[in-house]
Enzyme design. Structure first.
Site, PDB file in Angstrom:
ATOM      1  N   ALA A  65      -5.195   8.116  -3.806  1.00 37.12           N
ATOM      2  CA  ALA A  65      -4.116   7.830  -2.863  1.00 37.12           C
ATOM      3  C   ALA A  65      -3.264   9.089  -2.745  1.00 37.12           C
ATOM      4  O   ALA A  65      -3.279   9.946  -3.635  1.00 37.12           O
ATOM      5  CB  ALA A  65      -3.281   6.671  -3.367  1.00 37.12           C
ATOM      6  N   GLY A 108      -7.713   6.095  -6.216  1.00 33.69           N
ATOM      7  CA  GLY A 108      -8.041   5.233  -5.076  1.00 33.69           C
ATOM      8  C   GLY A 108      -9.384   5.597  -4.443  1.00 33.69           C
ATOM      9  O   GLY A 108     -10.048   4.744  -3.859  1.00 33.69           O
ATOM     10  N   GLU A 111     -11.855   3.872  -6.492  1.00 37.85           N
ATOM     11  CA  GLU A 111     -11.724   2.440  -6.201  1.00 37.85           C
ATOM     12  C   GLU A 111     -12.327   2.097  -4.838  1.00 37.85           C
ATOM     13  O   GLU A 111     -12.958   1.057  -4.666  1.00 37.85           O
ATOM     14  CB  GLU A 111     -10.240   2.041  -6.264  1.00 37.85           C
ATOM     15  N   GLU A 131      -4.999   8.150 -12.806  1.00 30.38           N
ATOM     16  CA  GLU A 131      -3.612   7.752 -12.524  1.00 30.38           C
ATOM     17  C   GLU A 131      -2.709   7.900 -13.735  1.00 30.38           C
ATOM     18  O   GLU A 131      -1.529   8.190 -13.621  1.00 30.38           O
ATOM     19  CB  GLU A 131      -3.566   6.286 -12.032  1.00 30.38           C
TER      20      GLU A 131
HETATM   21  N1  DAK Z   1      -2.602  13.260  -3.169  1.00 29.78           N
HETATM   22  C1  DAK Z   1      -2.027  14.224  -2.425  1.00 29.78           C
HETATM   23  N2  DAK Z   1      -2.514  15.475  -2.323  1.00 29.78           N
HETATM   24  C2  DAK Z   1      -3.629  15.770  -3.028  1.00 29.78           C
HETATM   25  C3  DAK Z   1      -4.276  14.820  -3.854  1.00 29.78           C
HETATM   26  C4  DAK Z   1      -3.728  13.507  -3.896  1.00 29.78           C
HETATM   27  N3  DAK Z   1      -4.276  12.506  -4.600  1.00 29.78           N
HETATM   28  N4  DAK Z   1      -5.343  15.415  -4.429  1.00 29.78           N
HETATM   29  C5  DAK Z   1      -5.352  16.692  -3.981  1.00 29.78           C
HETATM   30  N5  DAK Z   1      -4.329  16.901  -3.135  1.00 29.78           N
HETATM   31  C6  DAK Z   1      -3.991  18.133  -2.428  1.00 29.78           C
HETATM   32  C7  DAK Z   1      -3.397  19.150  -3.396  1.00 29.78           C
HETATM   33  O1  DAK Z   1      -2.010  18.898  -3.603  1.00 29.78           O
HETATM   34  C8  DAK Z   1      -3.660  20.449  -2.650  1.00 29.78           C
HETATM   35  O2  DAK Z   1      -2.705  20.567  -1.633  1.00 29.78           O
HETATM   36  P1  DAK Z   1      -1.924  21.992  -1.414  1.00 29.78           P
HETATM   37  O3  DAK Z   1      -1.317  22.345  -2.727  1.00 29.78           O
HETATM   38  O4  DAK Z   1      -3.042  22.937  -1.008  1.00 29.78           O
HETATM   39  O5  DAK Z   1      -0.958  21.681  -0.310  1.00 29.78           O
HETATM   40  C9  DAK Z   1      -5.007  20.176  -1.983  1.00 29.78           C
HETATM   41  O6  DAK Z   1      -5.169  18.767  -1.925  1.00 29.78           O
HETATM   42  C10 DAK Z   1      -6.184  20.761  -2.753  1.00 29.78           C
HETATM   43  O7  DAK Z   1      -6.097  20.301  -4.087  1.00 29.78           O
HETATM   44  P2  DAK Z   1      -6.089  21.278  -5.366  1.00 29.78           P
HETATM   45  O8  DAK Z   1      -5.562  22.624  -5.031  1.00 29.78           O
HETATM   46  O9  DAK Z   1      -5.424  20.536  -6.476  1.00 29.78           O
HETATM   47  O10 DAK Z   1      -7.677  21.386  -5.627  1.00 29.78           O
HETATM   48  P3  DAK Z   1      -8.431  21.667  -7.007  1.00 29.78           P
HETATM   49  O11 DAK Z   1      -9.870  21.836  -6.636  1.00 29.78           O
HETATM   50  O12 DAK Z   1      -7.737  22.715  -7.808  1.00 29.78           O
HETATM   51  O13 DAK Z   1      -8.271  20.290  -7.843  1.00 29.78           O
HETATM   52  C11 DAK Z   1      -8.314  17.887  -8.119  1.00 29.78           C
HETATM   53  C12 DAK Z   1      -8.874  19.159  -7.376  1.00 29.78           C
HETATM   54  C13 DAK Z   1      -8.949  16.682  -7.449  1.00 29.78           C
HETATM   55  C14 DAK Z   1      -8.738  17.941  -9.588  1.00 29.78           C
HETATM   56  C15 DAK Z   1      -6.777  17.887  -8.016  1.00 29.78           C
HETATM   57  O14 DAK Z   1      -6.405  18.059  -6.651  1.00 29.78           O
HETATM   58  C16 DAK Z   1      -6.159  16.605  -8.506  1.00 29.78           C
HETATM   59  O15 DAK Z   1      -6.007  16.397  -9.715  1.00 29.78           O
HETATM   60  N6  DAK Z   1      -5.776  15.709  -7.573  1.00 29.78           N
HETATM   61  C17 DAK Z   1      -5.108  14.490  -7.895  1.00 29.78           C
HETATM   62  C18 DAK Z   1      -6.093  13.492  -8.425  1.00 29.78           C
HETATM   63  C19 DAK Z   1      -5.404  12.190  -8.793  1.00 29.78           C
HETATM   64  O16 DAK Z   1      -4.505  12.178  -9.640  1.00 29.78           O
HETATM   65  N7  DAK Z   1      -5.784  11.094  -8.135  1.00 29.78           N
HETATM   66  C20 DAK Z   1      -5.197   9.804  -8.362  1.00 29.78           C
HETATM   67  C21 DAK Z   1      -3.988   9.644  -7.441  1.00 29.78           C
HETATM   68  S1  DAK Z   1      -3.144   8.096  -7.696  1.00 29.78           S
HETATM   69  C22 DAK Z   1      -2.706   1.339  -4.093  1.00 29.78           C
HETATM   70  C23 DAK Z   1      -4.016   1.700  -3.936  1.00 29.78           C
HETATM   71  C24 DAK Z   1      -4.509   2.837  -4.566  1.00 29.78           C
HETATM   72  C25 DAK Z   1      -3.684   3.605  -5.325  1.00 29.78           C
HETATM   73  C26 DAK Z   1      -2.369   3.280  -5.465  1.00 29.78           C
HETATM   74  C27 DAK Z   1      -1.877   2.151  -4.841  1.00 29.78           C
HETATM   75  N8  DAK Z   1      -2.178   0.188  -3.505  1.00 29.78           N
HETATM   76  C28 DAK Z   1      -3.072  -0.696  -2.801  1.00 29.78           C
HETATM   77  C29 DAK Z   1      -0.798  -0.122  -3.594  1.00 29.78           C
HETATM   78  C30 DAK Z   1      -4.250   4.782  -5.931  1.00 29.78           C
HETATM   79  C31 DAK Z   1      -3.526   5.662  -6.622  1.00 29.78           C
HETATM   80  C32 DAK Z   1      -4.111   6.989  -6.858  1.00 29.78           C
HETATM   81  O17 DAK Z   1      -5.198   7.278  -6.453  1.00 29.78           O
END
Ligand code: DAK
Length: 257
Positions: A65, A108, A111, A131
């Site tokens: 997400a 997400g 998921e 998360e």
């Molecule tokens: N959200 C927003 N931006 C994201 C992102 C994300 N989840 N993942 C990556 N980006 C963005 C980065 O901020 C970066 O943007 P800039 O800095 O260039 O502006 C760009 O995409 C490229 O990412 P990286 O520079 O970080 O790329 P790397 O190859 O170095 O790293 C990575 C890739 C996937 C390891 C890293 O980006 C990362 O750790 N991303 C976050 C992964 C994460 O934590 N995912 C879980 C998010 S929480 C719900 C339903 C679902 C959910 C919640 C509620 N409801 C129904 C209510 C789900 C929640 C989640 O998924």
């Protein structure tokens, strides 16, 4: 459509949806999810379509997400936005839905892939529920579907550490149907879709519904439980800190509050 591309007649009886926010690694913002919900509904109602493929790009299926969109939300904001109704509608897609996953399928994104009926993965696919690293927990079925798919021990490890599962491990743990070289993942998913598209669409729909029923009676209860806890995580300071730290590209400092 700004964030997805839909090819209604990708092949005879097969539609293709591509998540299309490449710069953000297909982070699932509310608009993208709304478009996805609407496209699936439309394809579900299109009599010519029998199987739907869902994919991202080579680098990412979806990295979760959109953290930037969620970072300043309170528990009440999340309740009011009620994204769950969108996810519920996606989950209710009647036609077989195949995820073709390459690169990151996280949070997400993982998921969403698990909401599909089958997953074809490229060798580069990485699955995970990270998360916990940003101070929350899975909110769209991760604790339930991942546990049912790969078992408690491994699910617990992924959910509590945020570690990723490689494609090879995902195959060993039966999370995915098949792993193929990166240039083949969409082709292989389409191959599976072709085979299913030759069957009676009515039978396919009924069979899908029945397989899902084998665990959904309990899933509803599980999802309900997960949702309450997910909202609760948004009442913590750690949620704000975890997400802010991600945006600022620094390590989070958690206080347990
Ligand atoms: N959200 C927003 N931006 C994201 C992102 C994300 N989840 N993942 C990556 N980006 C963005 C980065 O901020 C970066 O943007 P800039 O800095 O260039 O502006 C760009 O995409 C490229 O990412 P990286 O520079 O970080 O790329 P790397 O190859 O170095 O790293 C990575 C890739 C996937 C390891 C890293 O980006 C990362 O750790 N991303 C976050 C992964 C994460 O934590 N995912 C879980 C998010 S929480 C719900 C339903 C679902 C959910 C919640 C509620 N409801 C129904 C209510 C789900 C929640 C989640 O998924």
């Amino acid at each position: 459509m700004n964030f997805i591309k839909v090819t209604q007649r990708y092949e005879p009886h097969i539609a293709l949806i591509e998540l299309n926010r490449p710069k953000e690694l297909n982070a699932l913002n509310l608009e993208l999810m709304g478009e996805l919900r609407d496209a699936l509904k439309q394809l579900d109602n299109d009599e010519d379509v029998r199987v739907i493929l869902l994919t991202g790009n080579e680098k990412a299926f979806a990295a979760g997400a959109d953290i930037k969109q969620m970072a300043d939300k309170s528990a009440v904001d999340m309740l009011v936005i009620d994204q769950f109704s969108t996810w519920d509608q996606i989950r209710k897609t009647k036609k077989p839905l195949i995820a073709a996953v390459s690169g990151f399928a996280l949070g997400g994104g993982c998921e969403l892939a698990m909401t599909c009926d089958m997953i074809i993965a490229s060798e580069t696919a990485k699955f995970g529920q990270p998360e916990i690293k940003i101070g929350v927990m899975p909110g769209a079925g991760g604790t339930q579907r991942l546990t049912k798919a790969i078992g408690k021990a491994k699910a617990m490890e992924l959910v509590l550490t945020g570690r990723f599962l490689s494609a090879e491990e995902a195959l060993a743990y039966k999370l995915v149907n098949k792993v193929v070289p990166v240039e083949m993942y969409l082709y292989e998913a389409a191959q599976l879709a072709r085979e299913i598209a030759q069957m009676s669409p009515i039978a396919a729909q009924l069979a899908k519904e029945s397989v899902n029923r084998s665990f959904e009676t309990h899933l509803d209860e599980g999802l309900h439980f997960e949702r309450k806890n997910f909202y609760l995580a948004f009442a913590s300071e750690d949620q704000a800190e975890g997400m802010q730290a991600f945006i600022e590209k620094r390590k989070p400092v958690y206080k347990g509050k």
